[in-house]
Structure formats: structure tokens, C-alpha cells
Write a protein that holds these residues in place. Sequence first.
Motif, PDB file in Angstrom:
ATOM      1  N   ARG A  77     -29.214  63.011  65.571  1.00 21.36           N
ATOM      2  CA  ARG A  77     -29.306  64.475  65.553  1.00 21.36           C
ATOM      3  C   ARG A  77     -30.541  64.947  66.318  1.00 21.36           C
ATOM      4  O   ARG A  77     -30.462  65.872  67.133  1.00 21.36           O
ATOM      5  N   ARG A  78     -31.669  64.323  66.072  1.00 23.79           N
ATOM      6  CA  ARG A  78     -32.897  64.768  66.718  1.00 23.79           C
ATOM      7  C   ARG A  78     -32.892  64.480  68.215  1.00 23.79           C
ATOM      8  O   ARG A  78     -33.449  65.249  69.004  1.00 23.79           O
ATOM      9  N   GLU A  79     -32.258  63.383  68.616  1.00 25.08           N
ATOM     10  CA  GLU A  79     -32.168  63.094  70.047  1.00 25.08           C
ATOM     11  C   GLU A  79     -31.231  64.081  70.746  1.00 25.08           C
ATOM     12  O   GLU A  79     -31.505  64.532  71.861  1.00 25.08           O
ATOM     13  N   ILE A  80     -30.142  64.452  70.109  1.00 21.08           N
ATOM     14  CA  ILE A  80     -29.231  65.437  70.685  1.00 21.08           C
ATOM     15  C   ILE A  80     -29.960  66.766  70.890  1.00 21.08           C
ATOM     16  O   ILE A  80     -29.847  67.403  71.943  1.00 21.08           O
ATOM     17  N   ILE A  81     -30.728  67.181  69.893  1.00 25.21           N
ATOM     18  CA  ILE A  81     -31.461  68.442  70.008  1.00 25.21           C
ATOM     19  C   ILE A  81     -32.520  68.353  71.111  1.00 25.21           C
ATOM     20  O   ILE A  81     -32.753  69.318  71.848  1.00 25.21           O
ATOM     21  N   LYS A  82     -33.129  67.202  71.268  1.00 24.74           N
ATOM     22  CA  LYS A  82     -34.126  67.039  72.334  1.00 24.74           C
ATOM     23  C   LYS A  82     -33.502  67.301  73.702  1.00 24.74           C
ATOM     24  O   LYS A  82     -34.056  68.045  74.522  1.00 24.74           O
ATOM     25  N   TYR A  83     -32.343  66.717  73.934  1.00 25.84           N
ATOM     26  CA  TYR A  83     -31.684  66.923  75.232  1.00 25.84           C
ATOM     27  C   TYR A  83     -31.101  68.335  75.328  1.00 25.84           C
ATOM     28  O   TYR A  83     -31.020  68.903  76.425  1.00 25.84           O
ATOM     29  N   GLY A  84     -30.733  68.924  74.200  1.00 27.35           N
ATOM     30  CA  GLY A  84     -30.301  70.313  74.206  1.00 27.35           C
ATOM     31  C   GLY A  84     -31.419  71.248  74.631  1.00 27.35           C
ATOM     32  O   GLY A  84     -31.184  72.251  75.317  1.00 27.35           O
ATOM     33  N   GLU A  85     -32.641  70.927  74.241  1.00 22.32           N
ATOM     34  CA  GLU A  85     -33.783  71.748  74.651  1.00 22.32           C
ATOM     35  C   GLU A  85     -34.017  71.652  76.154  1.00 22.32           C
ATOM     36  O   GLU A  85     -34.450  72.619  76.783  1.00 22.32           O
ATOM     37  N   PHE A  86     -33.720  70.499  76.752  1.00 26.26           N
ATOM     38  CA  PHE A  86     -33.801  70.386  78.209  1.00 26.26           C
ATOM     39  C   PHE A  86     -32.758  71.295  78.863  1.00 26.26           C
ATOM     40  O   PHE A  86     -33.045  71.977  79.856  1.00 26.26           O
ATOM     41  N   ALA A  87     -31.538  71.291  78.308  1.00 27.28           N
ATOM     42  CA  ALA A  87     -30.484  72.149  78.862  1.00 27.28           C
ATOM     43  C   ALA A  87     -30.855  73.623  78.744  1.00 27.28           C
ATOM     44  O   ALA A  87     -30.626  74.416  79.665  1.00 27.28           O
ATOM     45  N   GLN A  88     -31.447  74.019  77.619  1.00 26.96           N
ATOM     46  CA  GLN A  88     -31.879  75.400  77.441  1.00 26.96           C
ATOM     47  C   GLN A  88     -33.014  75.744  78.398  1.00 26.96           C
ATOM     48  O   GLN A  88     -33.101  76.864  78.917  1.00 26.96           O
ATOM     49  N   ALA A  89     -33.893  74.776  78.652  1.00 25.50           N
ATOM     50  CA  ALA A  89     -35.017  75.004  79.562  1.00 25.50           C
ATOM     51  C   ALA A  89     -34.527  75.365  80.956  1.00 25.50           C
ATOM     52  O   ALA A  89     -35.176  76.149  81.671  1.00 25.50           O
ATOM     53  N   ALA A  90     -33.385  74.808  81.358  1.00 28.12           N
ATOM     54  CA  ALA A  90     -32.849  75.110  82.682  1.00 28.12           C
ATOM     55  C   ALA A  90     -32.415  76.567  82.798  1.00 28.12           C
ATOM     56  O   ALA A  90     -32.374  77.120  83.904  1.00 28.12           O
ATOM     57  N   TYR A  91     -32.079  77.190  81.680  1.00 27.74           N
ATOM     58  CA  TYR A  91     -31.788  78.635  81.682  1.00 27.74           C
ATOM     59  C   TYR A  91     -33.074  79.455  81.614  1.00 27.74           C
ATOM     60  O   TYR A  91     -33.257  80.434  82.335  1.00 27.74           O
ATOM     61  N   ASP A  92     -33.971  79.061  80.719  1.00 25.23           N
ATOM     62  CA  ASP A  92     -35.190  79.839  80.508  1.00 25.23           C
ATOM     63  C   ASP A  92     -36.061  79.897  81.758  1.00 25.23           C
ATOM     64  O   ASP A  92     -36.815  80.860  81.941  1.00 25.23           O
ATOM     65  N   ALA A  93     -35.980  78.870  82.591  1.00 24.36           N
ATOM     66  CA  ALA A  93     -36.836  78.814  83.780  1.00 24.36           C
ATOM     67  C   ALA A  93     -36.176  79.407  85.012  1.00 24.36           C
ATOM     68  O   ALA A  93     -36.806  79.482  86.072  1.00 24.36           O
ATOM     69  N   PHE A  94     -34.927  79.851  84.912  1.00 27.18           N
ATOM     70  CA  PHE A  94     -34.186  80.364  86.061  1.00 27.18           C
ATOM     71  C   PHE A  94     -34.492  81.847  86.281  1.00 27.18           C
ATOM     72  O   PHE A  94     -34.439  82.654  85.352  1.00 27.18           O
ATOM     73  N   ASP A  95     -34.812  82.216  87.499  1.00 24.64           N
ATOM     74  CA  ASP A  95     -35.096  83.610  87.845  1.00 24.64           C
ATOM     75  C   ASP A  95     -33.775  84.286  88.213  1.00 24.64           C
ATOM     76  O   ASP A  95     -33.245  84.085  89.302  1.00 24.64           O
ATOM     77  N   PHE A  96     -33.276  85.118  87.284  1.00 24.99           N
ATOM     78  CA  PHE A  96     -32.002  85.771  87.510  1.00 24.99           C
ATOM     79  C   PHE A  96     -32.185  87.283  87.719  1.00 24.99           C
ATOM     80  O   PHE A  96     -31.248  88.042  87.623  1.00 24.99           O
ATOM     81  N   ASP A  97     -33.392  87.690  88.022  1.00 23.67           N
ATOM     82  CA  ASP A  97     -33.679  89.102  88.271  1.00 23.67           C
ATOM     83  C   ASP A  97     -33.233  89.450  89.689  1.00 23.67           C
ATOM     84  O   ASP A  97     -33.838  89.007  90.674  1.00 23.67           O
ATOM     85  N   ARG A  98     -32.177  90.239  89.830  1.00 28.91           N
ATOM     86  CA  ARG A  98     -31.626  90.520  91.153  1.00 28.91           C
ATOM     87  C   ARG A  98     -32.567  91.366  91.996  1.00 28.91           C
ATOM     88  O   ARG A  98     -32.371  91.503  93.206  1.00 28.91           O
ATOM     89  N   PHE A  99     -33.611  91.956  91.392  1.00 33.62           N
ATOM     90  CA  PHE A  99     -34.603  92.710  92.157  1.00 33.62           C
ATOM     91  C   PHE A  99     -35.754  91.823  92.641  1.00 33.62           C
ATOM     92  O   PHE A  99     -36.607  92.273  93.388  1.00 33.62           O
TER      93      PHE A  99
END
Length: 492
Positions: free
Chosen positions: A118-140
Motif C-alpha cells: 500500500r505504501r509503495e503504491i502511494i509513493k508512486y502515485g505521488e510521483f504521478a500527481q507531481a507530474a500534474y502539479d508541476a505542469f504549467d497549464f496557464d494559457r496566458f
Amino acid sequence: MAISSLVIHNPIPVARLSGGTNRVGIIRSHRSVAFDVHPQSKPSNGMAASPLNHLHLHTEAPPRTDFVDSSTSHLCRYEEMLSVPPKSPREVIASKWHEIHGSTEWENLLDPLHPWLRREIIKYGEFAQAAYDAFDFDRFSEHCGSCKYNKCKFFDSLGLIHNGYEVTEYIHAMSHLHMPRWLERSHLVNTWSKDSNWIGFVAVSNNEETERIGRRDIVVTWRGTMAPSEWYDNLQRELEPFGHGEARVEHGFWSIYTSKSASTRYNKCSASEQAMREITRLVKQYQTRGEEVSLTITGHSLGGALALFNAYEAAQSIPGVHISVISFASPRVGNAAFRDELHHLGIKILRVVLKQDIVPKMPGFILNEGLERFEDITGPLEWVYTHAGKELKLDACASPYLKRGLNPMGFHSVETYMHLVDGFAKTGSGFRADAKRDITLVNKACDLLADELRIPPWWQQEANKGLVCNEYGRWVRPRRDPEDIPSPAKKH
């Protein structure tokens, strides 16, 4: 020392709305739990026995109290949770990492879900979430479509330094599919790239994490769909030949993974070539030092599809390295022949899916693996989509903190998946009372938490939509730090 039976008599206080107890919900005052380890027993498939595979949980009277009582107000349970640290302990798993990463196809580890897994799955899930959090999606933004942070401070900027990994390379992707102009992500003339999007990263475990997990772990994380061009590619839904056999894969996914153009700035090499170049370099670097190396590939949604392509290439190019894929909300990618090729290459695949999420049911909502039962009549169905690997299936109804009803965006969110993984113990049980992940994260980019919790929906946002007041009192767009501005791709 072999332990045949360990019985724990554990008095637990009744949960209160205020107070210091770290239990959630109404909990009885006494329980007895027995852990039995059977070192001599063997799995039914003839594989060598593993202590992980034979750790059984038995409960004596009175009944078990590990799960949240559905009759208790979830607001009360949430108030109790606020006084509990959100991080679970991180045990040393060095001796059992092969089982946790699928060497025995996760036998006896998924249902009930083993806490180490369970804890290892969540660790890799946090990597997947990081790929969204770090993406610049501001069209301006002039950097729309890029990563907001320099790779040297990537995890530090996202508050994930505790995971023990360091980013070594970024991956960019494009597509050769023709896209309508109205779907372009930005109409700005001076933007960092009209062709490419930042699609993921390669990271490697540091020395401390390597010692805990028992090997040098190379992680490739693929971002899910955010840019309009990626949504358009996802809608292609055409199977195309893959390799030299009967394998077929989805056309849009494959285009994103393999497209390149000499006239572009960031995709003179395809996403495939960028990822494989860095993986190969890291494997050689650490194997030369005599270290054991693993490759773990993760991704959410579209990222789960790209992860399978990446795993396939790596297994063919770098034999002898343990390769596992841990994906979230991944769609179907190819046909049964493609699934079989992944299996024959020894790739271990664990798909985390949510019952209410529509994306794992696509493409091939009708033409899917369910038709294989008619193969004796129809013959090989090479144009039918099918999933690959093992499945950990979650149910949003198991959490007392989530709203009921239709919520496609909330059900597809990575944070929702991690919330439910943290609360999952086994099929049919309630939500774990000792789940520790911060529930508030669920509403970071959706509106799925129950209104009684009073957590604002879509709460992760920039103040004043990113504008700042400069020294002249003018409201302007801030400039990125020079080290965070995308730089030209290296010439290879």
C-alpha cells in the motif's frame, strides 16, 4: 528467528471529538489479533514460499475494529484525523522488494492489501500527481506546456523530498496527428514551444532510499492528459500494427510516444528516445558500480498507456533488469497479442482502477476483453482491446468522506485514487480507521469531498490568478526564475 504465532491484546480507547487518541471513529475497547507465519507452506503455483505471501490476519472475538463504523459521523472522524500525523511509517522492505514489485504476481498481497505494498503504491502515485502539479497549464503564460520547476529542485518545490528520489531528466512529447486550430493550447506568438509538451521525468533513488528498498530504483513517470492536443489524440481510438506479429496498439497513444520532428526545439528526439536514453545511461552507471537496479514505470490515465510502451521497449533493450509498471486509471492500450508480449517479456504490471472511473473502461467500451469468451467461434480477435497485468480495484463508496453521485472528474483524480488506496484493506470491508493520508488533498483539483467536511473544492490555485503587484503598483505576470525557464534541448 521463526515465529509461528504472535498474539497482540490491544486495548484501544473510544474515539472522541477532541482529545489525543490516534484512532478514528467508534472503536471498541479491546481486541485480539493473531499473526501467523507459515514458513514451510508453499503457494499453489509451485513458487517458493515467501513470508510476505503467508502473513495472515486472524481475528478473535470480539469482532474486528480495524474499519470505520459507517454509523459514525464522518465529520467527527475527520476532526479526529486532524490530530494524527499524515505520514505512515516507512519500513525497511529491502528483503521483500521483489514480491512487492510483482515477482509472484502479487499473490496474497492485493486482497487483503499488504501495508508495505500500500505504501509503495502511494509513493508512486505521488510521483504521478507531481507530474500534474508541476505542469504549467496557464494559457496566458509564455511557458505554457512546460514544467514549472528546474529538475534540480523538482521534488523540493513540490514538498516530496521525503520520498528519497532525485530527478535526472525531463521528457517532452508531441504528436504528428493533425489537430484543429481551435484546440491549440495557446494563441500567444512568443511561447516556449508550439509543438511540444512536458510529459514526464526520470528519477533515481538516493542512497538512503536505496538502502531502505533494497536496490537502486529508476523511476519513469508519465503525465496524464492535460494539453488539448493530448485530448484530441486520445479520441483517435484506432488500433494499428505494433512490431512484426499480431500485436495492435491504440494509434493516438502511440503517436504521442513516438512522434518527433527535426524542426522542433524539444522533440528532435521522440519521448520514447528521450526516456530510453536516460534509462540506459542510469542502468549502466549503477550496474557498473555493482548495484542491483530496478526500473519502475508509473503514470496516470494517458500516462499509464505510455508506461506500457516504455516498459516494452526497456524489456527488449535492457535484459536482466526487473521492470514493473504501477499505473493509475490507465485505459486499455492494445489487443490480446500486445498483452501477451508484455507478459512474455517478464514485465510486472499492476493497474490501480476505480469502479466509478470511466477511463479504465476505454477504449473498447463494447469491443473489449469480454469478447474473448467467444474466441472459439470468432477466432483470434486482434482488433479487440484488452487490459494487461493484475488489477487492484477500488470503490469510491467505501470511503465515508466522499460524495455520492456522478462525478467523472473527481473519480478520475490521482488524489482520489491515493485516498482510496490508503483506506483499502480488503474487498467488502469498510474504510480503514487508521488511514493517515490527508483527506483534504482529494479536493485539490475537484469537488468530491462531502460538504459537511467544509473543504473548499478546487482549492489548489494561484493567488490573483498568478498576477503580482510590482514595485510601481502595477499588476503584472511574474517572471520565472532563470533556472526554471525551459532551456533548449541538448543536441544528440
